[in-house]
Design an enzyme around this catalytic site. Structure first.
Site, PDB file in Angstrom:
ATOM      1  N   GLY A 267      46.929  31.592  33.593  1.00 38.36           N
ATOM      2  CA  GLY A 267      48.192  31.972  32.880  1.00 38.36           C
ATOM      3  C   GLY A 267      49.234  31.989  33.849  1.00 38.36           C
TER       4      GLY A 267
ATOM      5  CB  SER B  19      46.112  36.668  35.181  1.00 40.79           C
ATOM      6  OG  SER B  19      45.923  37.397  36.173  1.00 40.79           O
ATOM      7  CG  ASP B  20      50.223  33.087  39.294  1.00 42.41           C
ATOM      8  OD1 ASP B  20      49.448  33.580  40.381  1.00 42.41           O
ATOM      9  OD2 ASP B  20      51.293  32.403  39.184  1.00 42.41           O
ATOM     10  CD1 TRP B  21      46.111  36.655  43.753  1.00 42.99           C
ATOM     11  CD2 TRP B  21      45.706  35.477  42.201  1.00 42.99           C
ATOM     12  NE1 TRP B  21      44.831  36.331  43.983  1.00 42.99           N
ATOM     13  CE2 TRP B  21      44.627  35.438  43.269  1.00 42.99           C
ATOM     14  CE3 TRP B  21      45.761  34.535  41.039  1.00 42.99           C
ATOM     15  CZ2 TRP B  21      43.574  34.301  43.021  1.00 42.99           C
ATOM     16  CZ3 TRP B  21      44.626  33.869  41.170  1.00 42.99           C
ATOM     17  CH2 TRP B  21      43.507  33.507  41.875  1.00 42.99           C
TER      18      TRP B  21
ATOM     19  CB  ALA C  46      50.415  36.677  35.988  1.00 37.03           C
TER      20      ALA C  46
END
Length: 565
Positions: A61, A94-96, A98
């Site tokens: 994401g 998730s993106d880091w 996010a």
């Protein structure tokens, strides 16, 4: 193909960044207003293909918001489209950093939260999630679904129970990997211009070669943020040329312009969460001295009839995670150097190592331009082989190279303006769809790529058989050496009652032919995909009743046309 290759080795590929993650500036919280048509036709199809055709096991994401909704909180994106429409049954990470809120992300199809800081218990899916469940704010059943999805992927990767004994160990940086990296680099290099057949260089006649430019003696695998490659080696262009030519040709090197070697340290990840600042400040006196030295050498080589090769472009001070380029101009005073070099020797060969387009105000003066990308650990070997004609270039541009930044649709139409917000007013008219439809002149069009030989296309037939559109033609190598052409099939959808791009790429095939060889080439396309478009009128997918078929070597170099109905 990439996804399938990764997952053969019991490793989950991850399709990212879902979705509309189109800029680095304010990337953690930029809100992007995009039409449903653009979302469905431009920004989601790659993910649909990754799921339906690639069988990808994980999706990441994105940081940004889409139409006011955080990607990692979006029921529409994560549940309605990704899981229900596309049929995705893997896990979403998730993106880091996010994830912004616990409850909102816990109630949708986000399964794993990741970040860059060491306070793991404080992550939104850690102690805050436990407390939210205990307080009845988040259903335990929603968390159970996430656990099942993670365990299911682990099971598919043979990570659980007795299956661990059969898990593939994989291999890292082997000689076989280097060979494959070289093959890929060879296929990717694009010959943009070659007036007068200046290339390839004739190594049998060469005794001296002057190489100018910082990127000739730079490597790029060790920078760029998440683009970093943990390569055990990287062949620079200068090293590749020396290795290819051996002792028969004297290679002289001049820096030409000043650019430091980028060496990324472990602090980059936390720093990338902020808008980072670039700097092109330089010592003008040193820049002039380097330029003058290089031009003087080029003039002397030209007078003696010896070739001059410039290797410049960008680096990971400019192509990197966490920062957008503010200009398409070359950094480090390269434009001034190139003007001077081409004035000193009009036959100077230009090669560029870069990951994104540049403005080329000197392009009309240049006779030969080669585009090399960041082509991996064997990049310099492949470039040397192409310049020397040992490999016939066959790469084609996957994006348009505009004449100026102001020609780009996002800038020409006025997408930007509000802080923290971007309005995609260009809709589906992005890239070649805009330039081709609006007839805006470009430097090099989408799909462009030259060869050291030539190809003739003929005898086009277009048939619709059941749910297949079958395009067939003859391709002949009319030159005197073996080479590869990329046959590109574009459709112009008709009868939709809505504005549509003039052409859209629907299929392509790379074909290798010996000198004089002719072959029938067939490209089959499912009609349900090729004719599909998002109808603004019905707010749903529809099929165009008819289309014009264009076949060529780029979106502008159309050789044949037909119709499908």
């Amino acid at each position: 193909a990439y996804i399938k290759g990764v997952q053969e080795s019991d490793v989950a590929a991850c399709a990212k960044h879902y979705a509309v993650n189109s800029q680095e500036t304010d990337r953690l919280d930029v809100d992007e207003t995009v039409s449903e048509r653009a979302l469905r036709e431009l920004y989601l199809p790659a993910f649909e293909a990754a799921v339906r055709d690639g069988g990808v096991l994980s999706v990441m994401g994105a940081y940004n918001l889409v139409n006011g909704e955080q990607c990692c909180e979006s029921k529409k994106l994560l549940d309605d489209i990704l899981r229900d429409e596309f049929g995705f049954d893997g896990f979403v990470v998730s993106d880091w950093s996010a994830v912004k809120r616990t409850k909102e992300s816990a109630e949708v199809g986000l399964d794993v939260e990741m970040s860059v800081t060491p306070n793991f218990d404080e992550y939104y899916f850690a102690q805050p999630l436990k407390k939210a469940i205990e307080a009845g704010e988040v259903k335990e059943a929603d968390v159970d679904k996430k656990v099942v999805r993670v365990l299911s992927v682990m099971d598919a990767l043979h990570m659980l129970g007795e299956a661990r004994k059969t898990r593939k160990p994989g291999h890292y940086a082997t000689l076989d990997h280097a060979v494959k990296a070289l093959d890929i680099a060879r296929e990717s290099i694009v010959l943009l211009k070659n007036d007068g057949n200046l290339l390839p260089l004739d190594e049998r006649k060469m005794t001296r070669l002057l190489v100018i430019g910082a990127n000739a003696d730079r490597i790029h695998s060790n920078g760029g943020g998440s683009a970093v490659i943990k390569a055990l080696h990287e062949v620079s262009p200068l090293l590749g040329l020396n290795g290819a030519l051996g002792g028969n040709v004297e290679i002289e090197y001049a820096l030409g312009y000043d650019a430091r070697q980028v060496n990324q340290d472990e602090s980059w990840q936390e720093e990338s969460l902020e808008n980072s600042k670039g700097s092109d400040t330089k010592d003008e006196e040193r820049a002039k001295a380097l330029r003058d030295e290089a031009v003087a050498k080029a003039r002397a080589y030209a007078a003696a009839g010896d070739p001059v090769l410039f290797i410049g472009g960008l680096d990971h001070e400019h192509d990197l995670e966490g920062r957008d380029r503010t200009t398409m101009a070359l950094p480090y005073g390269q434009d001034e150097l190139l003007d001077a070099l081409l004035n000193a020797d009009s036959d100077t060969i230009l090669a560029f190592v870069a990951g994104s387009p540049i403005e080329m105000p000197w392009a009309d003066k240049a006779k030969a331009i080669v585009w090399n990308w960041y082509a991996g650990c064997e990049s310099g070997t492949a470039l040397a082989e192409v310049l020397l004609g040992r490999v016939n270039p066959s790469g084609h541009l996957p994006e348009t190279f505009p004449i100026a930044l102001s020609d780009e649709p996002a800038h020409a139409i006025g997408t930007f303006g509000l802080e923290g917000h971007v309005d995609y007013k260009e809709d589906i008219y992005v890239g070649y769809r805009y330039f081709d439809t609006k007839q805006v002149p470009v430097r090099f069009p989408f799909g462009h790529g030259l060869s050291y030989t030539s190809f003739e296309y003929s005898d086009l037939t277009v048939r619709r058989v059941d749910d297949e559109i079958r395009v067939s033609l003859h391709v002949k190598n009319t030159g005197d050496c073996a080479g590869k052409t990329v046959v590109q099939v574009y459709l112009g959808l008709e009868g939709t009652g809505e504005d549509r791009p003039a052409k859209e790429l629907k299929g392509f095939e790379k074909v290798e032919l010996q000198a004089g060889e002719s072959r029938q080439v067939g490209i089959d396309m499912p009609a349900a995909k090729a004719l599909r478009y998002w109808s603004n009128g019905s707010n749903a997918y529809a099929l165009a009743p008819a289309a014009t078929v264009f076949v060529g070597e780029s979106v502008e170099d159309i050789r044949l046309s037909g119709r499908v109905a």
